[in-house]
Design a protein around this motif. Structure first.
Motif, short mmCIF file in Angstrom:
data_model
loop_
_atom_site.label_atom_id
_atom_site.label_comp_id
_atom_site.label_asym_id
_atom_site.label_seq_id
_atom_site.Cartn_x
_atom_site.Cartn_y
_atom_site.Cartn_z
N ASP A 413 0.83 -1.20 0.00
CA ASP A 413 0.00 0.00 0.00
C ASP A 413 0.87 1.25 0.00
OD1 ASP A 413 -2.27 -1.51 0.03
OD2 ASP A 413 -2.58 -1.39 2.20
N LEU A 414 0.31 2.28 -0.62
CA LEU A 414 0.88 3.62 -0.54
C LEU A 414 0.08 4.39 0.50
CD1 LEU A 414 2.55 6.07 -1.63
CD2 LEU A 414 0.67 6.43 -3.26
N VAL A 415 0.78 5.03 1.45
CA VAL A 415 0.12 5.76 2.52
C VAL A 415 0.58 7.21 2.47
CG1 VAL A 415 -0.27 5.93 5.00
CG2 VAL A 415 0.01 3.68 3.94
N ILE A 416 -0.38 8.13 2.35
CA ILE A 416 -0.09 9.57 2.34
C ILE A 416 -0.88 10.21 3.48
CG2 ILE A 416 -0.22 11.72 1.04
CD1 ILE A 416 -0.07 10.12 -1.52
N GLU A 417 -0.18 10.87 4.39
CA GLU A 417 -0.81 11.54 5.52
C GLU A 417 -0.76 13.04 5.32
OE1 GLU A 417 0.91 10.40 9.19
OE2 GLU A 417 0.31 8.28 9.05
N VAL A 418 -1.90 13.69 5.53
CA VAL A 418 -2.00 15.15 5.45
C VAL A 418 -2.40 15.64 6.83
CG1 VAL A 418 -3.13 17.10 4.35
CG2 VAL A 418 -2.64 15.04 3.02
N ARG A 419 -1.49 16.36 7.48
CA ARG A 419 -1.72 16.79 8.85
C ARG A 419 -1.69 18.30 8.94
NH1 ARG A 419 2.47 15.55 13.89
NH2 ARG A 419 1.60 17.10 15.33
N ASP A 420 -2.63 18.87 9.68
CA ASP A 420 -2.63 20.32 9.88
C ASP A 420 -2.35 20.61 11.35
OD1 ASP A 420 -5.07 20.36 11.45
OD2 ASP A 420 -6.16 20.06 9.59
N HIS A 421 -2.29 21.90 11.68
CA HIS A 421 -2.02 22.34 13.05
C HIS A 421 -3.16 23.20 13.57
CE1 HIS A 421 1.95 21.04 11.74
NE2 HIS A 421 2.29 20.93 13.02
N GLY A 422 -4.36 22.89 13.15
CA GLY A 422 -5.52 23.65 13.59
C GLY A 422 -6.14 23.09 14.85
N PRO A 423 -7.38 23.48 15.13
CA PRO A 423 -8.06 23.02 16.36
C PRO A 423 -8.59 21.60 16.25
CG PRO A 423 -9.51 24.44 15.09
CD PRO A 423 -8.18 24.47 14.39
N GLY A 424 -8.50 20.98 15.09
CA GLY A 424 -9.03 19.63 14.93
C GLY A 424 -10.47 19.65 14.46
N ILE A 425 -11.03 18.46 14.28
CA ILE A 425 -12.40 18.31 13.79
C ILE A 425 -13.30 17.99 14.98
CG2 ILE A 425 -13.90 17.07 12.20
CD1 ILE A 425 -11.39 16.27 10.64
N PRO A 426 -14.40 18.74 15.16
CA PRO A 426 -15.31 18.42 16.27
C PRO A 426 -15.78 16.96 16.21
CG PRO A 426 -15.88 20.53 15.29
CD PRO A 426 -14.84 19.92 14.40
N GLU A 427 -15.94 16.36 17.38
CA GLU A 427 -16.30 14.93 17.43
C GLU A 427 -17.62 14.65 16.74
OE1 GLU A 427 -14.51 12.43 18.40
OE2 GLU A 427 -12.84 13.74 18.95
N GLU A 428 -18.58 15.60 16.83
CA GLU A 428 -19.88 15.37 16.18
C GLU A 428 -19.80 15.52 14.67
OE1 GLU A 428 -19.67 19.71 17.40
OE2 GLU A 428 -19.17 17.75 18.26
N VAL A 429 -18.74 16.16 14.18
CA VAL A 429 -18.56 16.38 12.74
C VAL A 429 -17.76 15.24 12.11
CG1 VAL A 429 -17.61 17.93 10.98
CG2 VAL A 429 -18.75 18.87 13.01
N LEU A 430 -16.89 14.63 12.89
CA LEU A 430 -15.95 13.63 12.37
C LEU A 430 -16.61 12.52 11.55
CD1 LEU A 430 -12.90 13.33 12.45
CD2 LEU A 430 -13.14 11.87 14.46
N PRO A 431 -17.75 11.96 11.99
CA PRO A 431 -18.35 10.88 11.17
C PRO A 431 -18.92 11.35 9.84
CG PRO A 431 -19.15 10.81 13.45
CD PRO A 431 -18.46 12.13 13.25
N HIS A 432 -19.04 12.69 9.64
CA HIS A 432 -19.73 13.19 8.45
C HIS A 432 -18.82 13.97 7.50
CE1 HIS A 432 -23.48 12.17 10.50
NE2 HIS A 432 -23.04 12.83 11.56
N VAL A 433 -17.51 13.96 7.75
CA VAL A 433 -16.62 14.81 6.95
C VAL A 433 -16.62 14.42 5.47
CG1 VAL A 433 -15.11 15.46 8.85
CG2 VAL A 433 -14.66 13.36 7.58
N PHE A 434 -16.93 13.15 5.16
CA PHE A 434 -16.92 12.72 3.77
C PHE A 434 -18.32 12.70 3.16
CE2 PHE A 434 -13.13 10.61 5.64
CZ PHE A 434 -12.18 11.23 4.86
#
Length: 509
Positions: A413-434
């Motif tokens: 597998d090829l693995v590419i990680e994209v990481r930011d330095h913001g406040p993160g994703i709210p827990e209630e939003v995380l299941p719906h980001v896609f």
């Protein structure tokens, strides 16, 4: 063996199967009935056999005592008693006799067989009852009565009885062996046991036949329901008979017909909606192209326009570009929904692809890239660019720079990680980001994005046979998106890329 046959065998072997439970119930009912009937029959026969033997022996012993023992002298000798006992035993139905009298104040006994029957063989309680003088009443006209009891001597059952001659005559005791009756009853018990076993076997066979008759329609119903669940909506049951199972089959067929009709209607509406979006997006491209060209001209002349008009021009240009991006995204989504999206595979260096994506969008100063050259993979470069652009752009917009992009391999597998330095994703939003058109802030429905970028990115990952996951880093250090793709997508896509012209046409924007 077919799948249905395998399922039937496995269903028959499960301890919780209905067939096994029917067999157990039938067996328990048959066993209970057989044991109860056998027990009652054994008890009735036992009582009948013992009562008949007992009544015959006691009746004959009573007559012998009246005829022979009563004719003895008042003080008989041992010889007299022995002769009388032998005569009584010889004429009786197979029992021994013991006579006890008194001569000159001393007890005298006489036995038909001293080796088989002595006074010691008579229970003390029976002797006490025999020698006890009964009070005379209107209901009782005899001083002495005949008493009996069953006992065991040397593991052999016996009937022991005794009585005494009225007027000072001798006391007589009888010993009757019940060994023959015991053997007869043992034979009866074996016969009843065999009958019980045969009844149990018969009940098992009957239960098997009944279970097969009852469960065959249930099994057909289960197979039909399984096919229906697999999407074979034209599955129907053949209905025969007028019982409850036939009614159940009728109900299943009606439900299947209704479900098939509703699914067909929904599919038709979905296809119509998909076709409408595709047609609408296609029709919008031509006027949007012209509007975009005009907007770009206006943008170039914005500095020479009236300051009151310039902001409006910039707004028109921005919204035109946003509308153009939305139409392109809608067309891309429509291809995924219609199943017409195809891969155009090529062998590329991942580091070069990521660098080209970042450079084309002028993100070099905001992105920290950690990728070694020489990682060669076979995938669709255009779709990889779409995925990276959406992930990195989303990180820059919502997480803030610096954004770190790291590339590594994990087995195949090829693995590419994209990481930011913001406040993160709210827990209630995380299941719906896609999710499509999902926006984290409901108060900002007119944000710059369309809400389709991440959903298109994950669809492009899926068509490669990969996936994208989103999570938060610990201690609120930002969010991280992990793209995982197979290093050779051709193994999963087959010969999709054998016709490049067809693929290019299918992905044309």
């Amino acid at each position: 063996m077919s799948d249905s046959a395998k399922r039937s065998v496995l269903a028959g072997l499960r301890w919780t199967s209905l067939r096994l439970r029917l067999l157990i119930v039938f067996a328990l009912v048959a066993l209970t009935a057989a044991v109860s009937a056998s027990g009652i029959a054994y008890w009735l026969n036992r009582e009948a056999v013992l009562t008949r033997t007992q009544d015959t022996a006691l009746g004959d012993f009573r007559r012998q005592m009246q005829n022979r023992a009563a004719s003895l002298p008042l003080h008989p000798t041992a010889v007299d008693l022995r002769d009388a006992a032998e005569q009584m035993a010889s004429s009786g139905p197979g029992y021994h006799v013991l006579l006890i009298g008194t001569s000159e104040g001393k007890p005298v006994t006489g036995s038909s067989d001293l080796d088989s029957f002595t006074k010691a063989d008579v229970p003390a309680s029976l002797q006490k009852q025999v020698n006890k003088k009964q009070p005379l009443t209107s209901a009782n006209t005899f001083e002495y009565h005949l008493f009996w009891q069953r006992t065991t001597l040397g593991n052999t059952p016996y009937l022991v009885a005794g009585t005494k001659i009225i007027g000072g005559g001798p006391a007589g005791y009888m010993l009757k062996s019940l060994d023959q009756e015991r053997e007869d009853l043992s034979s009866l018990a074996w016969s009843l046991g065999i009958a019980t076993a045969l009844a149990l076997v018969g009940s098992a066979l009957l239960a098997q036949a009944s279970a097969t008759t009852v469960l065959r329609p249930v099994q057909r119903l289960g197979d039909a329901a399984r096919k229906l669940g697999e999407g074979k909506l034209d599955t129907r049951l053949v209905v025969s008979g007028n019982d409850e199972l036939a009614d159940l089959s009728h109900t299943f067929n009606k439900a299947a017909s209704s479900l098939e009709k509703k699914v067909a209607d929904m599919s038709a509406r979905e296809e119509s909606s998909r076709r409408f979006v595709a047609d609408m997006s296609h029709e919008l491209r031509t006027p949007l192209t012209a509007i975009t060209a005009v907007a770009e001209v206006l943008e170039d002349e914005a500095d020479s326009l009236d300051p009151m008009i310039a902001p409006a021009v910039h707004l028109v240009v921005s919204e035109t570009r946003r509308l153009n991006d939305l139409v392109e995204n809608l067309m891309e989504v429509t291809r995924f929904d219609a199943g017409t999206a195809r891969l155009v595979l090529d062998t590329v260096d991942v580091a070069d692809q990521v660098t080209a994506c970042i450079d084309a969008r002028a993100w070099l100063d905001a992105v920290d890239l950690d990728a070694e050259r020489g990682i060669m993979v076979r995938l669709d470069p255009r779709r990889l660019d779409v995925i990276l652009a959406n992930l990195i752009g989303n990180a820059l917009k919502h997480g803030g720079s610096p954004v770190r992009v790291s590339v590594r391999t994990d087995e195949d597998d090829l693995v590419i990680e994209v990481r930011d330095h913001g406040p993160g994703i709210p827990e209630e939003v995380l299941p719906h980001v896609f999710d499509r058109f999902y926006k984290a802030s409901a108060s900002r429905p007119r944000s710059e994005g369309s809400g389709l970028g991440l959903s298109i990115a994950v669809e492009n990952a899926h068509i490669h046979g990969g996936d994208i996951t989103a999570s938060n880093l610990p201690d609120g250090e930002g969010a991280v998106f992990v793209l995982r793709l197979p290093r050779d997508a051709e193994k999963l896509t087959g010969d999709q890329d054998d016709d490049p012209d067809r693929n290019e046409k299918g992905d044309e924007k």
